[in-house]
Write an enzyme that holds these catalytic residues in place. Structure first.
Site, PDB file in Angstrom:
ATOM      1  N   ILE A  36       0.857  -1.135  -0.051  1.00 34.31           N
ATOM      2  CA  ILE A  36       0.054   0.086  -0.014  1.00 34.31           C
ATOM      3  C   ILE A  36       0.906   1.278  -0.141  1.00 34.31           C
ATOM      4  O   ILE A  36       1.831   1.617   0.981  1.00 34.31           O
ATOM      5  CB  ILE A  36      -0.886  -0.119   1.374  1.00 34.31           C
ATOM      6  N   TYR A  37       0.812   2.011  -0.946  1.00 35.64           N
ATOM      7  CA  TYR A  37       1.758   3.270  -1.106  1.00 35.64           C
ATOM      8  C   TYR A  37       0.769   4.411  -0.743  1.00 35.64           C
ATOM      9  O   TYR A  37      -0.371   4.689  -0.994  1.00 35.64           O
ATOM     10  CB  TYR A  37       2.108   3.221  -2.823  1.00 35.64           C
ATOM     11  N   PHE A  38       1.659   5.485  -0.422  1.00 39.34           N
ATOM     12  CA  PHE A  38       0.951   6.591   0.196  1.00 39.34           C
ATOM     13  C   PHE A  38       1.483   7.765  -0.342  1.00 39.34           C
ATOM     14  O   PHE A  38       2.659   7.792  -0.586  1.00 39.34           O
ATOM     15  CB  PHE A  38       0.881   6.949   1.631  1.00 39.34           C
ATOM     16  N   ALA A 102      -2.281   5.843  -1.900  1.00 36.88           N
ATOM     17  CA  ALA A 102      -2.193   6.321  -3.248  1.00 36.88           C
ATOM     18  C   ALA A 102      -2.562   5.092  -4.353  1.00 36.88           C
ATOM     19  O   ALA A 102      -3.403   5.228  -5.241  1.00 36.88           O
ATOM     20  CB  ALA A 102      -0.776   6.734  -3.789  1.00 36.88           C
TER      21      ALA A 102
END
Length: 178
Positions: A36-38, A102
């Site tokens: 999970i990218y932020f 993101a």
């Protein structure tokens, strides 16, 4: 730690597994990864070339920060990673302080070891097959020498094109924008 990493699109996993076996690379594990990218509320990671993610694997959960690329041919960058107990709690903390999710990237990864290289065959949801080769270095090591050795190994495995410096997240984003 500095991670020197090069990835390339490959035609076929089976063929590459045979090539890896021929040179004596040892299969070390299979792993499912969900990243999970932020997006940061302070800086635009796309502009600064940084990344913050939560990675959940079969057995572990990590928070990883990846700094900007340090050279122009490989994905050589500082990487800081730590184990955590809960992806959900970390995501909640990030969102409470203004970070936004993101994108999520899911992949099945087969790991191989060869000399001081870590090799992975990556089956990323939504993308063609890829192979990554990386070497982990201490700060101050010779990045260019490590990068050259990685490209030599790719050539030994018959891969001379299809190299990609873009992250899997960015590749998926680019597909969505086409």
């Amino acid at each position: 730690m500095i991670e020197v990493e090069v990835k390339a699109k490959i035609d076929d996993f089976k063929e590459m597994e045979e090539r890896l076996s021929k040179i004596g690379a040892a299969k070390s594990k299979n792993e499912f990864q969900e990243d999970i990218y932020f997006a940061s509320p302070i800086v635009d990671f796309a502009q600064t070339d940084e990344a913050l993610r939560i990675r959940t694997t079969n057995n572990d959960i990590f928070i990883t920060y990846k700094g900007p690329k340090l050279n122009s041919e490989a994905k050589t960058r500082k990487e800081v990673e730590m184990s955590i107990e809960s992806a959900k709690k970390a995501k909640d903390i990030f969102e409470e302080i203004g970070f936004k999710e993101a994108r999520t990237v899911r992949k099945n990864r087969q790991y191989y070891t060869y000399e001081n290289f870590e090799i992975s065959l990556d089956d990323v949801e939504g993308l063609d097959p890829y192979m990554e080769i990386e070497i982990a270095l201490e700060d101050g090591s010779d990045y260019d020498d490590a990068q050259n050795k990685i490209f030599e190994l790719f050539e030994k495995l018959g891969v001379t094109d299809g190299f990609e410096r873009t992250s899997y997240m960015e590749l998926l984003e680019n597909l969505n924008n086409e």
